[in-house]
Design an enzyme around this catalytic site. Sequence first.
Site, short mmCIF file in Angstrom:
data_model
loop_
_atom_site.label_atom_id
_atom_site.label_comp_id
_atom_site.label_asym_id
_atom_site.label_seq_id
_atom_site.Cartn_x
_atom_site.Cartn_y
_atom_site.Cartn_z
CG HIS A 1 54.20 31.28 42.40
ND1 HIS A 1 54.60 32.46 42.65
CD2 HIS A 1 54.77 30.61 41.30
CE1 HIS A 1 55.31 33.02 41.63
NE2 HIS A 1 55.40 32.02 40.82
CB CYS B 1 49.56 11.90 55.54
SG CYS B 1 48.15 11.16 54.45
ZN LIG Z 1 49.07 10.39 52.48
#
Ligand SMILES: [Zn+2]
Length: 259
Positions: free
Chosen positions: A119, A152
């Site tokens: 998981h 990100c």
């Molecule tokens: Zn990224």
Amino acid sequence: MNFEEFAKRLRASRSIVFFTGAGISTESGVPDFRSPGGVWTKYQPVLFQDFLASESARVQHWRLKKATYELFKTVKPNLAHHAICDFESRGQLLGLITQNIDGLHKLAGTSAEKLVELHGTDRLVTCLNCGKEYQPAEVYEDLPEDFTAPTCDECGGLLKSANVSFGQSMPIAAMQRAQSWSEQAEIFVVVGSSLQVQPAASFPVIAKRAGALLAIINRDPTPLDDIADFVHHGAIGNCFQELQPLISKRIDSGQSPAS
Ligand SMILES: [Zn+2]
């Protein structure tokens, strides 16, 4: 088969697969997230589809994961995690399959090539777009009280804890490795899993059908107890503690007698 017989078989085997669930970590102080007072009663887990679709769902994901991160800073591997690690040191471990996302097997020293985290893990954050990996501390320590979902710094994609969320597909490579170990195991030992959910519950069955000795060490009865060769109900740490002197006889008997 009784306890001594099981210990004897363990001692002799060089092809053991362990399969662990939440029960092994409760003895480290990781609460079962489903239990009353667990994190899941405070913050509902977010479905993967909702995470992708909605900023408020993403914020909910990060609130849950931040709480989990704070908890995971305080927990340590216990005797059972270390005992499984010792099987690897003695060259007896074929593989370790875990349902847990707490990273405690890795912290105990189990090597990456012997470990499948079915998981995923909460000990890592990844970008869903480019796959860039972040250490949790980089993400959580800077998270203010009011925040938008982190993205990100490389590509602007959505970051997410590297666990497998509800509605998110299981990682194919991990599943294949777990399947192959289950087929090859000489002894398959379930530790601290109630074996209630698929695909988790399928691996012991695969192992048993392929001829493995099946052992189940769990606090409570499981649906597969009837097909197991050895069953132990009770505290997991105690069971490993009792096993330890019987297992380490292997090392003693392997030494040449003192002249
Ligand atoms: Zn990224």
